[in-house]
Write an enzyme that holds these catalytic residues in place. Structure first.
Site, PDB file in Angstrom:
ATOM      1  N   HIS A  28     112.215 105.935  26.891  1.00 49.41           N
ATOM      2  CA  HIS A  28     111.016 107.098  27.242  1.00 49.41           C
ATOM      3  C   HIS A  28     110.076 106.919  27.966  1.00 49.41           C
ATOM      4  O   HIS A  28     110.296 106.215  29.593  1.00 49.41           O
ATOM      5  CB  HIS A  28     110.090 107.179  26.494  1.00 49.41           C
ATOM      6  CG  HIS A  28     110.309 107.763  24.406  1.00 49.41           C
ATOM      7  ND1 HIS A  28     110.532 109.209  24.893  1.00 49.41           N
ATOM      8  CD2 HIS A  28     110.571 106.769  23.805  1.00 49.41           C
ATOM      9  CE1 HIS A  28     110.691 109.049  23.506  1.00 49.41           C
ATOM     10  NE2 HIS A  28     110.700 107.866  22.703  1.00 49.41           N
TER      11      HIS A  28
ATOM     12  N   ASN B  66     108.106 104.156  29.670  1.00 44.68           N
ATOM     13  CA  ASN B  66     109.566 103.124  29.673  1.00 44.68           C
ATOM     14  C   ASN B  66     109.768 103.044  31.732  1.00 44.68           C
ATOM     15  O   ASN B  66     110.584 101.908  32.461  1.00 44.68           O
ATOM     16  CB  ASN B  66     110.909 103.039  28.598  1.00 44.68           C
ATOM     17  CG  ASN B  66     110.098 103.003  27.476  1.00 44.68           C
ATOM     18  OD1 ASN B  66     110.261 103.727  26.953  1.00 44.68           O
ATOM     19  ND2 ASN B  66     109.180 101.919  27.258  1.00 44.68           N
ATOM     20  N   TYR B  67     110.188 104.371  31.792  1.00 45.83           N
ATOM     21  CA  TYR B  67     110.665 104.569  32.939  1.00 45.83           C
ATOM     22  C   TYR B  67     110.496 104.706  34.296  1.00 45.83           C
ATOM     23  O   TYR B  67     110.519 103.734  35.200  1.00 45.83           O
ATOM     24  CB  TYR B  67     111.706 106.341  33.132  1.00 45.83           C
ATOM     25  CG  TYR B  67     112.819 106.625  31.773  1.00 45.83           C
ATOM     26  CD1 TYR B  67     113.324 105.269  31.427  1.00 45.83           C
ATOM     27  CD2 TYR B  67     111.917 107.908  31.691  1.00 45.83           C
ATOM     28  CE1 TYR B  67     114.162 105.553  30.214  1.00 45.83           C
ATOM     29  CE2 TYR B  67     113.677 108.086  30.144  1.00 45.83           C
ATOM     30  CZ  TYR B  67     113.527 106.944  29.397  1.00 45.83           C
ATOM     31  OH  TYR B  67     114.684 107.153  28.574  1.00 45.83           O
TER      32      TYR B  67
ATOM     33  N   ASP C  76     110.675 111.710  33.671  1.00 48.90           N
ATOM     34  CA  ASP C  76     111.607 112.851  32.493  1.00 48.90           C
ATOM     35  C   ASP C  76     111.958 114.303  33.008  1.00 48.90           C
ATOM     36  O   ASP C  76     112.984 114.758  33.693  1.00 48.90           O
ATOM     37  CB  ASP C  76     111.486 113.310  31.141  1.00 48.90           C
ATOM     38  CG  ASP C  76     111.261 112.445  30.038  1.00 48.90           C
ATOM     39  OD1 ASP C  76     111.721 111.148  30.419  1.00 48.90           O
ATOM     40  OD2 ASP C  76     110.591 112.910  28.878  1.00 48.90           O
TER      41      ASP C  76
END
Length: 373
Positions: A138, A141-142, A168
């Site tokens: 998600h 995490n990135y 995102d």
């Protein structure tokens, strides 16, 4: 006025946020987007409250201007239908884990044999190669793996939980759009499409830009509250008497001088440019003590007449109703159905051209509404 991307045809298999945000902007700019969705496992975005006009507001927004088509990709006749139509399309966007589209028979190699001009963009968390390629992830995490979270937030409390999905959107969506449109331009010369591998983590790493340049070439490794722009100076947020906040970004000498005069704080001119821990702490404490003496509205009144990079921290509803929002057209009324008078307010496409324009024909359609495809 025309649409900048009129004539481009996009087949969109993506769900949730990164892919749909990218294809929404492409649709806003005139591309013809068909969104393919499962009839039995609809996009989870449809289930996310709140709702308006019988659907999730997030879905209504992210899928405006797109045809909603349902196809069961586990059925061979659906695969054949896509293959029969793929020659009519310029671009495919998908967001499955690596290998899924290949198992379905809808991978780039297969579709490019039918349509060599096809541009095929895959958006994933960790890319199509490497040890993380099959892992779930998600936005949080990135951002963690990209190093961004490591030099954000406070040294004592750690990384902040952000109000938006940076990896995102700024990572996945925006870089996907750049890559797709670059491939469209390249195709004008080569006559051929190509495959695009967008990793949200790769792209999030690039957002480190200044900090990464300092780390890689200068050997200076960013930590929370250690630099000019992440809390290491007085460039920060300060609480007002009524529990609201001001943003102060007066780093340049002329702005610092104006701020020092407005706050009657000579310590700003003496130590404001220093990155020394003690100097920084003294300056920030002095500013905070001063800002706590007035309400946000009182400070807004004072700084409205000054050009010193000080602005109120607005709640989202305040921002969307502000004079700036109205002057710049941040919100548009989008028809619920094409050609109908009932509308839903949504964020506008912020890209402004001198000749081209954005379109707002209808909000996200009901599941399978465009079954004539």
């Amino acid at each position: 006025m025309s649409f900048a991307l009129k004539g481009l045809k996009i087949l969109d298999f993506s769900t949730l946020l990164p892919g749909p945000f990218a294809t929404m902007y492409l649709a806003d700019l005139g591309a013809d987007v068909v969104h393919i969705e499962s009839p039995t496992r609809p996009d989870l975005l449809r289930l996310m409250p709140p709702y308006a006009h019988g659907q999730a507001t997030a879905y209504n927004y992210l899928h405006r201007n797109k045809q909603a088509v349902t196809l069961d990709l586990k059925e061979q006749h659906s695969i054949e239908q896509i293959k029969n139509k793929i020659s009519d399309y310029d671009i495919v966007v998908e967001q499955f884990r690596p290998g899924v589209m290949q198992r379905l028979g809808l991978d780039y190699a297969t579709l490019a044999e039918i349509n060599p001009r096809l541009i095929y963009c895959s958006i994933t968390g960790y890319g199509q190669t490497g040890p993380y390629k099959d892992k779930a992830g998600h936005d949080i995490n990135y951002l963690a793996l990209s190093g961004i979270a490591g030099h954000s937030g406070r040294s004592q409390s750690g990384p902040p939980a952000l109000g938006i999905q940076v990896a995102d959107v700024a990572g996945g969506s925006m870089h996907a759009m750049i890559a797709i449109l670059a491939a469209v331009i390249e195709r004008q010369q080569s006559g051929l499409g190509q495959y695009i591998d967008i990793s949200m983590t790769d792209c999030a790493v690039s957002l480190n830009n200044l900090a990464a340049a300092a780390s890689l070439a200068g050997g200076v490794h960013a930590q929370p509250e250690s630099g000019y722009l992440n809390g290491g100076t007085f460039y920060d947020y300060y609480q007002t008497q009524d529990g609201r906040y001001l943003s102060i970004g007066s780093l340049e000498p002329q702005f610092m001088q104006g701020l020092a005069q407005a706050l009657e704080l000579p310590i700003l001119l003496e130590k404001g440019a220093s990155l020394a821990v003690d100097d920084c702490a003294d300056v920030k404490a002095a500013i905070q003590q001063k800002i706590l003496t007035k309400t946000l509205a009182e400070w807004q009144s004072i700084f409205a007449a000054l050009d010193v990079c000080v602005e109120p921290v607005l709640q989202l509803d305040e921002a969307l109703a502000s004079a700036l929002a109205q002057e710049r057209g941040w919100v548009v009324q989008v028809p619920v159905k094409a050609g109908e008078s009932e509308t839903e307010p949504q964020l506008a496409c912020p890209i402004k051209f001198s000749r081209s324009r954005s379109r707002y024909e209808f909000i996200g359609q009901a599941l399978g509404e465009s079954q004539e495809w």
